[in-house]
Enzyme design. Structure first.
Site, PDB file in Angstrom:
ATOM      1  N   ARG A 195      14.493  -3.532  -7.838  1.00  0.00           N
ATOM      2  CA  ARG A 195      13.072  -3.217  -7.821  1.00  0.00           C
ATOM      3  C   ARG A 195      12.526  -3.281  -9.243  1.00  0.00           C
ATOM      4  NH1 ARG A 195      11.777  -0.518  -2.998  1.00  0.00           N
ATOM      5  NH2 ARG A 195       9.614  -0.837  -3.631  1.00  0.00           N
ATOM      6  N   PRO A 224       0.827  -1.204   0.000  1.00  0.00           N
ATOM      7  CA  PRO A 224       0.000   0.000   0.000  1.00  0.00           C
ATOM      8  C   PRO A 224       0.864   1.258   0.000  1.00  0.00           C
ATOM      9  CG  PRO A 224      -0.756  -1.569   1.650  1.00  0.00           C
ATOM     10  CD  PRO A 224       0.545  -2.082   1.137  1.00  0.00           C
ATOM     11  N   GLU A 225       0.460   2.225  -0.810  1.00  0.00           N
ATOM     12  CA  GLU A 225       1.196   3.484  -0.917  1.00  0.00           C
ATOM     13  C   GLU A 225       0.295   4.628  -0.467  1.00  0.00           C
ATOM     14  OE1 GLU A 225       3.228   3.748  -4.739  1.00  0.00           O
ATOM     15  OE2 GLU A 225       3.239   1.565  -4.906  1.00  0.00           O
TER      16      GLU A 225
END
Length: 269
Positions: free
Chosen positions: A259, A2-3
């Site tokens: 990433r 979640p951001e």
């Protein structure tokens, strides 16, 4: 993970449900999800009223009327559900806060946590965070000043919580796509017009994601039709091999500093 949009969506949905309500019971099913002795945690939190729920970056802060704060970071795989025992998800619950017959369930906190601090200590815990991307005072001039003499890949810098708080893997890709800039480019190689576009793209993408409830796929309560609405609106993130909705080129996935990053090789220069 979640951001900012996901956590802000939670905050907006939580306050009408629990602000002003008293925590009638606390259940800890995983000691590692908290930072103090479970008995101390329960005795400190139970029978306290939730004053308000705030957000800082990817964290939520549950302020209690005894001056204590519950600091939540969902990390990878964490989510919440508010409801009754009858409609709760059939998942392992790490922590449960009860408000009479309704409960706030914390799920998937294998890496995430719900820590207990006083007001002073929680501010120390969050003191490393950079500015909030959607705050009105975070103006274009503030952003350009932040970029001055910065180095490194755009993607890496957007993920740096000390640089700007709240942006993660998904929205860093979506922001760069909207700006037409490859995530692999270095900050020192983008000029003033692209820097300005990056700022406006950041504001647009985050506000649009928040408007549609973020990309979390699990509903927050029974009948929740908002949460997760942005999941199908992502234009590059997690769309490897699919056609770009703007030009038709195939979305590519690469890695930057371990990433994953998604981009359109035609639309992003």
């Amino acid at each position: 993970m979640p951001e900012l949009p996901e956590m802000e969506n939670y905050r907006r949905l939580l306050n009408p449900k629990i602000a002003g309500q008293t925590i009638t019971q606390v259940e800890i099913n995983r000691d590692k999800s908290i930072n103090v002795n479970p008995t101390l945690f329960i005795n400190t939190v139970a029978n306290q009223q939730i004053v308000t729920v705030n957000r800082r970056g990817k964290h939520l802060l549950f302020h209690l009327d005894n001056g204590q704060v519950l600091l939540l970071h969902l990390m990878l795989g964490g989510w919440m559900y508010f409801g009754t025992e009858e409609d709760k998800p059939k998942r392992t619950i790490q922590v449960r806060l009860s408000f009479g017959n309704h409960h706030l369930y914390f799920i998937g906190l294998r890496l995430g946590y719900l820590h207990l601090y006083n007001e002073q200590d929680v501010q120390k815990e969050l003191s490393f965070l950079g500015p909030e991307a959607l705050e009105p005072q975070f103006t274009l001039q503030a952003f350009l000043h932040l970029l001055h003499n910065r180095r490194g890949k755009i993607k890496t810098k957007l993920l740096d919580q000390e640089f700007i708080a709240g942006i993660g893997n998904c929205y860093s890709d979506e922001i760069c796509y909207h700006a037409g800039i490859k995530t692999q480019r270095s900050l020192e190689d983008i000029g003033a017009p692209e820097q300005t576009q990056l700022y406006h793209s950041m504001k647009h993408v985050l506000q649009n994601a928040l408007k549609h409830g973020g990309y979390m796929e699990n509903p927050f309560f029974q009948g929740d039709n908002l949460t997760g609405g942005y999941n199908n609106l992502c234009l590059v993130y997690d769309r490897e091999g699919e056609k770009c909705k703007r030009c038709g080129s195939k979305i590519i996935k690469e890695k930057i500093s371990s990433r994953k990053t998604f981009f359109c090789p035609n639309c992003q220069k």
